[in-house]
Structures are given as C-alpha cells and as structure tokens.
Design an enzyme around this catalytic site. Structure first.
Site, PDB file in Angstrom:
ATOM      1  N   GLU A  87      83.958 -40.771  -0.212  1.00  0.00           N
ATOM      2  CA  GLU A  87      83.416 -42.824  -0.845  1.00  0.00           C
ATOM      3  C   GLU A  87      83.100 -43.489  -0.291  1.00  0.00           C
ATOM      4  O   GLU A  87      84.355 -43.779   0.226  1.00  0.00           O
ATOM      5  CB  GLU A  87      84.172 -42.944  -2.288  1.00  0.00           C
ATOM      6  CG  GLU A  87      82.820 -44.192  -3.286  1.00  0.00           C
ATOM      7  CD  GLU A  87      83.676 -45.146  -3.223  1.00  0.00           C
ATOM      8  OE1 GLU A  87      82.940 -45.797  -1.928  1.00  0.00           O
ATOM      9  OE2 GLU A  87      84.694 -45.877  -3.562  1.00  0.00           O
TER      10      GLU A  87
ATOM     11  N   CYS B  76      82.899 -51.387  -1.318  1.00  0.00           N
ATOM     12  CA  CYS B  76      82.012 -51.307  -0.848  1.00  0.00           C
ATOM     13  C   CYS B  76      80.395 -50.686  -1.745  1.00  0.00           C
ATOM     14  O   CYS B  76      79.652 -50.898  -0.971  1.00  0.00           O
ATOM     15  CB  CYS B  76      82.504 -49.479  -0.904  1.00  0.00           C
ATOM     16  SG  CYS B  76      83.023 -48.631  -2.583  1.00  0.00           S
TER      17      CYS B  76
ATOM     18  N   GLY C 162      85.002 -41.390   7.715  1.00  0.00           N
ATOM     19  CA  GLY C 162      84.357 -40.451   6.579  1.00  0.00           C
ATOM     20  C   GLY C 162      83.985 -39.193   8.029  1.00  0.00           C
ATOM     21  O   GLY C 162      83.810 -37.151   7.145  1.00  0.00           O
TER      22      GLY C 162
ATOM     23  N   GLU D 254      77.769 -52.691   6.824  1.00  0.00           N
ATOM     24  CA  GLU D 254      78.494 -53.096   6.720  1.00  0.00           C
ATOM     25  C   GLU D 254      79.145 -54.141   7.356  1.00  0.00           C
ATOM     26  O   GLU D 254      80.039 -53.800   8.040  1.00  0.00           O
ATOM     27  CB  GLU D 254      79.461 -52.083   5.879  1.00  0.00           C
ATOM     28  CG  GLU D 254      80.810 -52.516   5.022  1.00  0.00           C
ATOM     29  CD  GLU D 254      81.047 -51.376   3.979  1.00  0.00           C
ATOM     30  OE1 GLU D 254      81.317 -50.830   4.633  1.00  0.00           O
ATOM     31  OE2 GLU D 254      80.645 -50.964   2.688  1.00  0.00           O
TER      32      GLU D 254
ATOM     33  N   GLY E 209      86.507 -45.133   1.964  1.00  0.00           N
ATOM     34  CA  GLY E 209      87.125 -45.419   3.347  1.00  0.00           C
ATOM     35  C   GLY E 209      85.896 -45.857   3.577  1.00  0.00           C
ATOM     36  O   GLY E 209      84.426 -45.870   3.495  1.00  0.00           O
TER      37      GLY E 209
ATOM     38  N   LYS F 281      97.807 -40.647   1.419  1.00  0.00           N
ATOM     39  CA  LYS F 281      98.569 -41.352   2.007  1.00  0.00           C
ATOM     40  C   LYS F 281      97.430 -42.918   2.135  1.00  0.00           C
ATOM     41  O   LYS F 281      96.895 -42.810   1.822  1.00  0.00           O
ATOM     42  CB  LYS F 281      98.475 -40.968   3.560  1.00  0.00           C
ATOM     43  CG  LYS F 281      98.336 -42.226   4.393  1.00  0.00           C
ATOM     44  CD  LYS F 281      97.647 -41.918   6.006  1.00  0.00           C
ATOM     45  CE  LYS F 281      96.507 -42.783   6.341  1.00  0.00           C
ATOM     46  NZ  LYS F 281      96.818 -44.172   5.929  1.00  0.00           N
TER      47      LYS F 281
HETATM   48  P1  NAI Z   1      89.289 -47.276   7.822  1.00  0.00           P
HETATM   49  O1  NAI Z   1      87.759 -45.932   6.711  1.00  0.00           O
HETATM   50  O2  NAI Z   1      89.822 -46.914   8.948  1.00  0.00           O
HETATM   51  O3  NAI Z   1      90.694 -46.587   6.965  1.00  0.00           O
HETATM   52  C1  NAI Z   1      90.646 -46.540   5.728  1.00  0.00           C
HETATM   53  C2  NAI Z   1      91.082 -45.200   5.390  1.00  0.00           C
HETATM   54  O4  NAI Z   1      91.687 -44.374   6.016  1.00  0.00           O
HETATM   55  C3  NAI Z   1      92.957 -45.353   5.573  1.00  0.00           C
HETATM   56  O5  NAI Z   1      93.955 -45.551   5.081  1.00  0.00           O
HETATM   57  C4  NAI Z   1      93.321 -45.357   7.038  1.00  0.00           C
HETATM   58  O6  NAI Z   1      94.396 -45.195   7.181  1.00  0.00           O
HETATM   59  C5  NAI Z   1      92.328 -43.450   7.431  1.00  0.00           C
HETATM   60  N1  NAI Z   1      92.227 -43.510   8.803  1.00  0.00           N
HETATM   61  C6  NAI Z   1      91.502 -44.348   9.274  1.00  0.00           C
HETATM   62  N2  NAI Z   1      90.775 -43.463  10.593  1.00  0.00           N
HETATM   63  C7  NAI Z   1      91.294 -42.542  10.144  1.00  0.00           C
HETATM   64  C8  NAI Z   1      91.109 -41.332  10.328  1.00  0.00           C
HETATM   65  N3  NAI Z   1      90.867 -40.703  11.831  1.00  0.00           N
HETATM   66  N4  NAI Z   1      91.535 -40.043   9.637  1.00  0.00           N
HETATM   67  C9  NAI Z   1      92.422 -39.757   8.312  1.00  0.00           C
HETATM   68  N5  NAI Z   1      92.495 -41.105   8.362  1.00  0.00           N
HETATM   69  C10 NAI Z   1      91.898 -42.038   8.627  1.00  0.00           C
HETATM   70  O7  NAI Z   1      88.562 -48.734   7.526  1.00  0.00           O
HETATM   71  P2  NAI Z   1      89.454 -49.867   8.092  1.00  0.00           P
HETATM   72  O8  NAI Z   1      89.157 -49.263   9.600  1.00  0.00           O
HETATM   73  O9  NAI Z   1      89.802 -50.529   7.393  1.00  0.00           O
HETATM   74  O10 NAI Z   1      87.902 -51.219   8.486  1.00  0.00           O
HETATM   75  C11 NAI Z   1      86.978 -50.995   8.837  1.00  0.00           C
HETATM   76  C12 NAI Z   1      86.073 -50.608   7.716  1.00  0.00           C
HETATM   77  O11 NAI Z   1      85.536 -49.601   7.139  1.00  0.00           O
HETATM   78  C13 NAI Z   1      85.507 -51.521   7.217  1.00  0.00           C
HETATM   79  O12 NAI Z   1      84.922 -52.967   8.284  1.00  0.00           O
HETATM   80  C14 NAI Z   1      84.241 -51.333   6.123  1.00  0.00           C
HETATM   81  O13 NAI Z   1      83.682 -51.317   6.443  1.00  0.00           O
HETATM   82  C15 NAI Z   1      85.124 -50.398   5.707  1.00  0.00           C
HETATM   83  N6  NAI Z   1      85.841 -50.008   5.070  1.00  0.00           N
HETATM   84  C16 NAI Z   1      84.758 -49.403   3.773  1.00  0.00           C
HETATM   85  C17 NAI Z   1      85.744 -48.937   2.385  1.00  0.00           C
HETATM   86  C18 NAI Z   1      84.944 -49.312   1.101  1.00  0.00           C
HETATM   87  O14 NAI Z   1      85.953 -48.920  -0.002  1.00  0.00           O
HETATM   88  N7  NAI Z   1      83.860 -47.728   1.365  1.00  0.00           N
HETATM   89  C19 NAI Z   1      87.134 -49.498   2.449  1.00  0.00           C
HETATM   90  C20 NAI Z   1      87.578 -50.116   3.613  1.00  0.00           C
HETATM   91  C21 NAI Z   1      87.038 -50.075   4.603  1.00  0.00           C
END
Ligand code: NAI
Ligand code: MG
Length: 484
Positions: free
Chosen positions: A256, A291, A239, A388, A234, A181
């Site tokens: 990650e 990240c 996580g 972050e 994410g 996804k």
């Molecule tokens: P997020 O962690 O919500 O999204 C990342 C992925 O997880 C997306 O595909 C999203 O659809 C999915 N996701 C979201 N909620 C989920 C759930 N309950 N169950 C399963 N999958 C789910 O990150 P978001 O909201 O886009 O960004 C928020 C913050 O997260 C950013 O400001 C940043 O600090 C951090 N982030 C860190 C990343 C990294 O590479 N470590 C990448 C993206 C965001």
C-alpha cells in the site's frame, strides 16, 4: 512528559543493548522515549517464534469462533484504553490528541471488531468438476482457505496504531502468525497494543513486534527465507525494494504505497461550501501525511478563483500547535526528515515559478511545523505536481472540458484515490469509472470503513486492505479432489 523505555516482547532470552536514536516529540524536538534497535538476528528470532506458534501453537488450531472472540476483545481493549492510546499517538506522531481519539483509535478498534466476524466466515467452495479425460469417473471436489503462515508486516508512521490494526486484524483472523515492524519514528502504540494483546492471553509467538530501522530490521524481514508473506505500507520507493527483497523465497507481497490523488470539483457541485471544506480536509487532514491526500485540487474554470480562495481561507485559519494542546487543529510533521522533505518541495515550487496563495514555509522555529499551503499556476511537469509531498501542500489547477480533465487526473504514476464533486449523477459515475484509482469519493472525501476495501491502482500498490478483499492477502486456496 512520560519517558518510555521499551524492550521487544517476543523473546525472554533476547539481550538487546542497542537502542534506536531517541524518539522525539515532534512538537518541540524533546526526547520522549528510547526503544530497541533490532537487527537481523532479532528479526530471525521473532520469525522463529512466529514459525513455532504457527506450526505447533494453539492459534491455528483453536476454533474460528474462539479466534474471533479473541479479536473482538482486542477491539474492546483498544476502546477501553482509548485515551491512553490517543495520547501515545499524539506525542509520538504529533497529531492532535483529539483527532487520534475520534479517528485513529476508534477506527483501529472497529477494524478488530469487523475482522472478528470474519474468523467464522472464511469458507471454500464445493466445485462440480467434469474431467474430460476421465469419462464416467466421479469426484467430490472442494476448496479450503488456509492461512498463509508467517507474515512479515512493515508499517509507516502516519497512522501508527491504525496501520498496525489494518495489518494484524486480517492476518490473525485467518489464523496466521505475525512479525510486525513499526516505523522507527512511531513504535509506541504498536508496542502498547501488543502488551494489551498479551494481557488478553494471546498465545506465545502469534504476534511479535520488533522495533528498528527500515534498512536493517525492515529489510531483514522482507528478505527472510522463512517468512511466507510480506505486507508493506509506505513509500513507493521502498515498496519496490520490498518486491526485490521478497524474490529470494518468492514470498507473497502486498503493498500500500504513495499517491498524488486528484480531487475534482465541478461547477455544479451540490454545495460549494461543502466542496471547499471537503477539499481542505482532503489535503490538510493529518497534516497532509495521508497516502490518499487530495493533493491535486482540480476545479472547473468558472469557480476556480472562488474555490481556491475558500480553501486558502481555511488554510490560514488552521490553528497549529502541539498535539496535546486541546485547541490544536494541526500538529507538527512527524520528524525533522519530513520537515526537510516538505520544505524542500515548498522551495522547489517557488523556483519552478508556481504562485503561492498561502503558506509555503516552515511555521515557527521550534518543532517540525509547516504552514498549510495552497499553490496555483502550476505546470504538469513540475515536481510539486508530479511527486508525493506528504505534507499540507495542495496544488490547484483549473479545467474546462471533462474529457481533458480525466486524462489529466490520470496523468500520474499513482492511483490510490480521487474525489469528484458534482450534482450530475451521470457525470459523477462516468468520471468515477474513468479514474484509475482504488477509491473514488463522490461528494465526500476521506471516508473510510473497515468494510470498504482500500488500495492502489498503478504504482500505488498491490492488493486491497480491509473489507473481505483483504482476506485474499492472508489466505491461500487449496483444492482437494476425492475420487469416488
Ligand atoms: P518509508 O517507506 O521509508 O518507511 C515506511 C516503513 O518502511 C517504515 O517502517 C520503515 O522503517 C520501513 N522501511 C524503510 N526502508 C526499508 C527497507 N529498505 N526495507 C524494509 N523496510 C523499510 O517512508 P519514509 O522514509 O518514512 O517517508 C518517505 C516518504 O514516503 C514520505 O514523504 C511519503 O511520501 C511516503 N510515505 C507514504 C506512506 C503511505 O502511507 N503510503 C507512509 C509513509 C511514507
Ligand atoms: Mg525512508
């Protein structure tokens, strides 16, 4: 601008009439595409397709050499379509096309090429055993490294194509079948990659790309009873939700997650100019949406003012613009949500009394641009120091003694990466050893390679991606004992 309407590929019977809200071009908030908003049922169909492919399809049964050759051709196809993929990445995510063309796309191709080689090198051991309670008996014991099965993968929007490659490459080389996804903000390059894979003749059901929101499609994938492993990149917050969701069938989990990585510059850095450029790159590359961004700049006191001035000068000179404009050095943030999140932190830092050397607000009033920002005079308990931000915002602090420095650098819930700049080889290694981080860059930053494992200590994650370490995540060991 092209207009994409894309339906999931995995199931001809699928009749999805729901679409995600429009995908926006982050440079001007115009509509670029609509993609399907998949729900729990769509995820179940995709998982069933992957299960069928895993249990009875040809993927697992073909020779490792054939699988490896296939993955190699995927790498080639990415390079053949490099311009197109870079453009997709730029309009979907906002990053400069030129950057996607030299970084994201070739790195994604290289990951497949690298993983192609592993297909024929996943080996078990033969193990001499003694069995104390069976004196005189003889055995032949060995291990097999088998694929885990059906893998769910959830990826973010900061490096959409590259994250798809990091996830798909190792899963496929080990013989698994996948439901992936992409992030709801940036699904286009993963869909195009899947199309290219189909054109190369990937057997049905081996790769299924399902677009949708995290809370619906993502959560259904993470909790699905017939998924054997979930791999997530994410936020740390999500996580933790993944870990809970995985508990139902105790599927394997790899994560990650976020970071707040220290980039440490000693006054004996081999080349201060290079260290300043490295510090700017550490935070401003990909608009700080990394990240592993070097978001805490820690500088030895004697050179603090000089380094902060140098990084700020570079920040001021960065040319902001739409990703597709050839002279753009930094594009917009990915979404309105991220714009709001980053500007909220910028305001919070001001309220908390930090000093803004440059930047600190939204740039312009169209699209999701923010100013590259350098902040000093911060305290340990400020949210801009602890959390972050995921934007082009760096907090700079000075230090005096290396012992204090290491304590301070490790004073975070995260442990993804760190940078150390010094010409003193003993000091460099001592500090690198003391840092609680999955990657330490010495006299460099943001150096990635398909052969190098990447992942986090502490709350930055579980497991390592890339290198041979990643094969641990996508294989399981079977011990076989033959009585002779
Ligand atoms: P997020 O962690 O919500 O999204 C990342 C992925 O997880 C997306 O595909 C999203 O659809 C999915 N996701 C979201 N909620 C989920 C759930 N309950 N169950 C399963 N999958 C789910 O990150 P978001 O909201 O886009 O960004 C928020 C913050 O997260 C950013 O400001 C940043 O600090 C951090 N982030 C860190 C990343 C990294 O590479 N470590 C990448 C993206 C965001
Ligand atoms: Mg989220």
């Amino acid at each position: 601008m092209r207009f994409y309407i894309i339906q999931p590929q995995y199931d001809e019977e699928l009749q999805t009439s729901n679409f995600l809200p429009n995908l926006f071009n982050p440079a001007d908030a115009s509509v670029i595409a609509r993609v399907s908003d998949s729900d729990k049922e769509d995820i179940s169909r995709a998982v069933a397709a992957a299960r069928r492919a895993f249990e009875s399809g040809p993927w697992r049964r073909m020779t490792p050499s054939e699988r490896g050759k296939y993955l190699w051709r995927v790498g080639d196809a990415i390079l053949e379509h490099a311009d197109e993929l870079a453009e997709l990445e730029s309009i979907d995510n906002g990053k400069p096309r030129a950057v996607a063309r030299v970084a994201d796309v070739p790195l994604a191709a290289d990951l497949f090429h690298y993983m192609a080689g592993w297909a024929t090198k996943i080996e078990g051991n033969t193990i001499p055993i003694s069995v104390p309670y069976a004196p005189g008996a003889h055995f032949h014991a060995f291990t097999l490294r088998e694929p885990v099965g059906v893998i769910g993968q959830i990826i973010p929007w900061n490096f959409p194509l590259l994250m798809a490659a990091w996830k798909l490459g190792p899963a496929l080389t080990a013989g698994n079948c996948v439901v992936l996804k992409p992030a709801e903000q940036t699904p286009l390059s993963a869909l195009r990659l899947a199309e290219l894979m189909l054109e190369l003749g990937l057997p049905e059901g081996v790769v299924n790309i399902v677009t949708g929101f995290g809370e619906t499609a993502g959560a259904s994938l993470a909790s699905h009873e017939d998924v054997d492993k979930i791999a997530f990149t994410g936020s740390t917050e999500v996580g933790k939700l993944i870990v809970h969701a995985a508990a139902g069938n105790l599927k394997k989990v790899s994560l990650e997650l976020g970071g707040k990585s220290p980039n440490i510059i000693f006054k004996d850095a081999p080349n201060l100019e290079a260290a300043v450029a490295g510090a700017a790159d550490a935070i401003f590359f990909n608009h700080g949406q990394c990240c592993c961004a070097g978001s805490r700049l820690m500088v030895e006191r004697d050179i603090f003012d000089e380094v902060v001035a140098g990084v700020s000068e570079k920040a001021k000179r960065i040319k902001l613009g739409p990703g597709l404009a050839p002279d753009t050095q930094m594009g917009p943030l990915v979404s309105e949500e991220q714009l709001n999140r980053v500007t909220r932190y910028m305001n919070l830092g001001k309220e908390e009394g930090a000093c803004y050397v440059t930047g600190g607000r939204r740039a312009g009033d169209q699209g999701y641009f923010v100013q590259p920002t350098v902040i000093k005079d911060v305290r340990d308990n400020m949210s801009i120091v602890r959390e972050e931000i995921f934007g082009p915002v760096v907090v700079a602090e000075s230090f005096n003694k290396p012992e204090e420095l290491v304590l301070k650098a490790n004073q975070t819930q995260y442990g993804l990466a760190a940078g150390v700049w010094t010409r003193d080889i003993a000091k460099a290694h001592k500090v690198a050893a003391a840092l609680k981080a999955g990657t330490v860059w010495i006299n460099c930053y943001n150096v990635f390679d398909s052969a190098l494992p990447f992942g986090g200590y502490k709350q930055s994650g579980w497991g390592r991606e890339m290198g041979h370490d990643v094969l641990e995540l996508y294989t399981q060991t079977k011990a076989v004992v033959v009585g002779l």
